[in-house]
Scaffold this motif. Structure first.
Motif, PDB file in Angstrom:
ATOM      1  N   ASP A   1     -13.878  18.282  49.346  1.00  0.00           N
ATOM      2  CA  ASP A   1     -13.289  16.952  49.388  1.00  0.00           C
ATOM      3  C   ASP A   1     -14.067  16.140  50.416  1.00  0.00           C
ATOM      4  O   ASP A   1     -13.693  16.086  51.593  1.00  0.00           O
TER       5      ASP A   1
ATOM      6  N   LYS B   1     -17.531   8.062  56.182  1.00  0.00           N
ATOM      7  CA  LYS B   1     -17.355   9.364  55.535  1.00  0.00           C
ATOM      8  C   LYS B   1     -15.905   9.775  55.629  1.00  0.00           C
ATOM      9  O   LYS B   1     -15.238   9.476  56.617  1.00  0.00           O
TER      10      LYS B   1
ATOM     11  N   GLY C   1     -13.190  13.225  54.553  1.00  0.00           N
ATOM     12  CA  GLY C   1     -13.160  14.586  54.042  1.00  0.00           C
ATOM     13  C   GLY C   1     -13.764  15.555  55.024  1.00  0.00           C
ATOM     14  O   GLY C   1     -14.087  15.214  56.154  1.00  0.00           O
ATOM     15  N   ARG C   2     -13.933  16.763  54.560  1.00  0.00           N
ATOM     16  CA  ARG C   2     -14.332  17.855  55.433  1.00  0.00           C
ATOM     17  C   ARG C   2     -15.840  17.893  55.640  1.00  0.00           C
ATOM     18  O   ARG C   2     -16.614  17.696  54.716  1.00  0.00           O
ATOM     19  N   SER C   3     -16.236  18.171  56.870  1.00  0.00           N
ATOM     20  CA  SER C   3     -17.634  18.410  57.229  1.00  0.00           C
ATOM     21  C   SER C   3     -18.512  17.187  56.942  1.00  0.00           C
ATOM     22  O   SER C   3     -17.997  16.070  56.852  1.00  0.00           O
TER      23      SER C   3
END
Lengths: 585, 341
Positions: free
Chosen positions: A78, A138, A140-142
């Motif tokens: 995600d 950005k 979401g993850r990472s």
């Protein structure tokens, strides 16, 4: 980030939601600040803009020419993100590099841009391609360590056209679509997530360009979700460019109001027209040249350069008669180079001054015969001799020039004389001369050329045409059927099909030849279309019909290079035969 | 996590004897970049530069349930994407105690935790509870603080089996368990899952002991019944925490399952056996519907069942314990992957 994309699970971080709340959550305040420092995220909505001023001083400037917004989604996580692609950006540690597929996409849009740019005065940006994009927002993850996909194609093309035309892409536009090498726009995966991110974070965007095939689904989704932008479907690259740059074919860019910018543009334009380049649509260069000629009418030196460029560009663009008078343009340190243009233009125009220009050129060459400029002029002389139907002299001159370029390893320059050497030697019918030219062509085609070099297409075409003239239609078809012709200049691609039809006739495959000629006749082109008229001439000769109508139409069109091929002293059949076999383009 | 010393716990105001129960952990996924690692990345950074690192962040999703249980649902932990050992903790509705200094930003609305130069431990106090946060390198862990959990002494295996034999997977956990939750889970497991099948005990002897209310399950229940109310309350709190932790861990499990590797399968087995531990604990506690523990377990099972695709992808799983559950407790959904043949 790659092309396969999840369609579900859109994460919920939203600049719009943050600005709608009493205050932006502390954890995301820096992320919001960065997004708001870019023109694509600054809200058009007054209430949200007021909230934004609590984080940033005011709306940012831009975008600048060459900058666009990219939208990315991660395939298996995600994570969605917005990026700035800046054609002129220097690499930075914070930016994310493009992967191999995206790099290939950049090369492909560089090849396509010269076919679709509304106006053009330089090719320098084509080689100076960006290698990375800067983060805007950005969620979401990472985070991403590379950007790699074909779905950035349309955005990349818009960035390049913006850079080439010195016209910024307004912050109200975003795009997500693939562009194929022939300019067709194709759909992308993960569009729902991309649109959702644009709705939540790109608060200046009010129009999103997508492939026409995805337009209805995207518009329905947009209406259902209450997103505040319009989705526009496009099926061709030029449609997208006209939507984003609606004035670009009608008037020069604002940037050229600045005298320094206009002067710089003229110098670039002059160099492009003097040195040539892989331009697929010279009418775009011609448009720039016309504007710039008017812009510097008071400056003698720049005026000469702009007018010279205009003549060269127009000659390439419409393949009509556009002489470059020796006395007006062939002067100064660049005289030898400019003389080559004067000779070529006189040859193409069928001008009576050609013989005189050949004499003057020969005298100039004698001063420094082995210099690159001298060789280029000698090549033009060879083509001029061919225009005068002095094919044996032409073949010998062109052979010498081609060999000299080969010896220097200058493969790019060698393709011009080599192509004409093949034509001239085939017309002479001398097998020994022809074999030597074929051997040189095979050698040339075995060398590695840059993907955007048009030379191999010209040589392959000249080889195929010569093989057909020399009675080897099977080999001719093989040469003319090489793949990837969609990237060749459009007129060359059509001429290739005309010679395929000739080779098919020679093999007795007359129905296929007829069908091919019909496609040439049916395609909508400018009027009159010389290739279609030449194909009609071929057909009349093959089927032993009266070629009067076809040859009259060709003569009325009076295309470049027709000059010494026909005159009224010849019978109609002889005129038709000469045009069919000797016409250079 | 390294065990905290009594002094460290005291500095955070944690009472002696309190049990720290791991609720969740978050570590960044590998960025798939091969590196040469020349040395430490712990370079000095100005406050401004540190704050700028938070222009791209990843929320620690698993912490949200704990934030809600503190009574401060707006509290978030975010990780700086480019510097994964730099965290921001928003402080809306909570107060923090900390052993090491932390940098407060935005007029105290948040604090930055920089764990590049050493571990940082915080205690977060909300209106409805508190928790311990431990930042070490690029990993953050959060713990429930279960106060006054009296140390239990595990019963001897023989005290439950009384002459029966049992497979090692059943007895070994009881021999090694040290915490309240682990001891009770091991006792409950031995009671629930002991059966004569696969042992030297005949079915008729097992039946005689069952009729005499002297089988391992009866013995386990009697052992648990002898504990005081404080131990029962502590175990209930720990079980609720474990149910939430298992729920949080599902997402990571799903991400791993996509790879369908042997590591993913091992992680799935470990998760399913933790779910079975919870069944053992609730079997001892005798959970009634409508209680907090019952709700937490129901919520866990509801979420876990929604991941049917993942369990199907991992089937069949071969693990002796899950195999035993699969035939003894037909309604235990967590043994379904072992049931598939």
């Amino acid at each position: 980030m790659v092309g396969r994309a999840r369609e579900d699970a859109v994460t919920d971080a939203s600049l719009r939601a943050w600005l709608s709340a009493p205050r932006v959550p502390a954890s995301y305040r820096e992320a919001a600040r960065r997004a708001l420092s870019t023109p694509w995220c600054w809200p058009v909505d007054a209430t949200l803009a007021s909230a934004a001023t609590r984080l940033c001083a005011g709306p940012p400037e831009g975008p600048r020419a060459g900058e666009v917004l990219l939208v990315s989604v991660a395939a298996r996580e995600d994570r969605e993100a917005l990026w700035t692609l800046s054609w002129d950006a220097e690499p930075s540690t914070e930016a994310c590099p493009f992967g191999a597929t995206a790099q290939r996409g950049l090369r492909e849009v560089a090849s396509l841009a010269t076919a679709v740019s509304p106006h053009l005065h330089t090719l320098a940006p084509l080689a100076a391609r960006p290698t990375m994009a800067s983060p805007v927002f950005k969620r979401g993850r990472s985070h991403d360590v590379a950007l790699d996909d074909v779905s950035y194609g349309l955005s990349m093309l818009l960035a390049l056209v913006s850079r080439l035309t010195e016209r910024p892409v307004a912050a109200r536009f975003a795009a997500s679509a693939e562009v194929s090498p022939d300019g067709a726009i194709r759909g992308v995966a993960g569009l729902e997530r991309k649109l959702a991110l644009l709705a939540d974070a790109a608060l200046a965007v009010d129009m999103v360009l997508v492939a026409r095939e995805q337009r209805d689904a995207a518009a329905a989704l947009t209406a259902r979700r209450g997103w505040r932008f319009t989705v526009a479907g496009v099926s061709r690259a030029d449609e997208a460019i006209d939507a984003v740059f609606p004035e670009a074919r009608a008037r020069p860019p604002e940037a050229w109001r600045d005298e320094r910018s206009a002067r710089a543009a003229i110098e670039s334009l002059f160099e492009l027209c003097r040195d040539g380049g892989a331009v697929r649509d010279w009418s775009a260069v011609s448009r720039s040249a016309d504007w710039l000629t008017r812009a510097v009418s008071s400056d003698a030196r720049l005026g000469v350069r702009a007018r010279f460029a205009a003549k060269v560009a127009r000659r390439h663009a419409d393949r009509g008669d556009h002489e470059i008078p020796w006395g007006e343009f062939v002067r100064g340190r660049e005289a030898v180079t400019l003389a080559a243009h004067a000779v070529q233009a006189a040859a193409d125009a069928g001008s009576s001054v050609l013989t005189d220009y050949l004499d003057r050129a020969t005298a100039l060459i004698a001063e420094d015969p082995d210099s690159p400029e001298g060789l280029a002029l000698a090549g033009a002389v060879g083509r001029g001799l061919a225009a005068l139907r002095r094919y044996e002299e032409a073949a010998e001159t062109l052979r010498r020039v081609t060999r000299a370029w080969f010896d220097r390893g200058a493969w790019g320059e060698s393709s011009y004389p080599l192509s004409e050497w093949l034509r001239a030697s085939a017309i002479t019918g001398d097998r020994s001369r022809w074999s030597e030219a074929v051997e040189a062509a095979r050698h040339y085609l075995s060398t590695q050329r840059p993907p955007d070099d048009a030379g191999p297409w010209f040589v392959r075409f000249a080889l195929g045409r010569g093989l057909a003239l020399m009675g080897d239609p099977t080999a001719a078809l093989e040469a003319l059927d090489e793949p990837r012709w969609e990237r060749a200049p459009p007129w060359l691609s059509r001429t290739r099909r005309r010679w395929r039809a000739i080779a098919l006739d020679q093999l007795g495959r007359n129905d296929e030849a007829r069908a091919l000629r019909e496609t040439l006749a049916r395609e909508p082109r400018g009027s009159p279309d010389v290739v279609a008229l030449l194909a009609a001439t071929d057909e009349a000769l093959t089927e032993r019909q009266d070629p009067s109508y076809a040859i009259t139409a060709v003569r009325r069109a009076n295309p470049q290079g027709l000059g010494w091929l026909v005159d009224d002293a010849l019978t109609v059949e002889e005129q038709a035969r000469r045009v069919a076999t000797e016409y250079p383009y | 996590m390294k065990k905290l010393s009594p002094e460290e716990l005291a500095a955070l105001g944690v009472a002696p004897g309190a049990e720290l129960r791991l609720v969740g952990r978050d570590a960044p996924s590998d960025d798939r970049v091969g590196r040469g690692f020349a040395g430490s990345d712990a370079r000095a950074m100005s406050a401004e530069a540190r704050l700028a690192r938070f222009r791209s962040v990843t929320p620690v999703e698993g912490f949200r349930a704990t934030a809600a249980s503190l009574g401060a649902p707006a509290v978030e932990i975010t990780r700086a994407d480019g510097t994964p050992d730099l965290f921001m903790l928003s402080l809306e509705g909570i107060e923090v105690d900390h052993g090491a200094p932390v940098e407060r930003v935005y007029d105290g609305e948040a604090c930055i935790v920089d764990s590049r130069e050493g571990p940082v431990t915080l205690r977060a106090r909300g209106p409805a509870g508190d928790c311990l946060l431990r930042f070490e390198d690029d990993t953050v862990e959060w713990y429930d603080i279960v106060a006054n959990a009296a140390a239990l002494t595990a019963p001897a295996v023989e005290a439950l089996l009384s002459g029966f034999d049992a497979p090692a997977w059943m007895t070994a956990p009881l021999e090694t368990a040290r915490t309240t939750y682990a001891i009770c889970a091991a006792v409950g497991t031995l009671g629930r899952l002991w059966a004569p099948k696969g042992t030297a005990t005949s079915a008729s002897v097992a039946m005689q002991r069952l009729m005499a209310d002297d089988d391992p399950l009866a013995r386990a229940r009697r052992w648990f019944g002898a504990l005081d109310d404080a131990a029962r309350d502590a175990l209930t709190a720990l079980a609720i925490t474990e149910a939430r932790a298992l729920t949080d861990a599902l997402e990571g499990l799903r991400s791993q399952a996509i790879e369908a590797s042997s590591e993913a399968r091992d992680a799935a087995v470990a998760w399913l056996e933790r779910r079975d531990d919870l069944a053992s604990v609730t079997a001892l506690l005798g959970v009634k519907p409508g209680t907090s523990l019952s709700d937490a377990v129901s919520a866990l099972d509801r979420v876990a069942r929604a991941h049917a695709t993942m369990w199907r992808a991992l089937s069949p799983i071969r693990a002796p314990r899950l195999d035993a559950v699969s035939w003894q407790e037909p309604d235990a959904w967590w043994a379904e992957p072992a049931r598939t043949r």
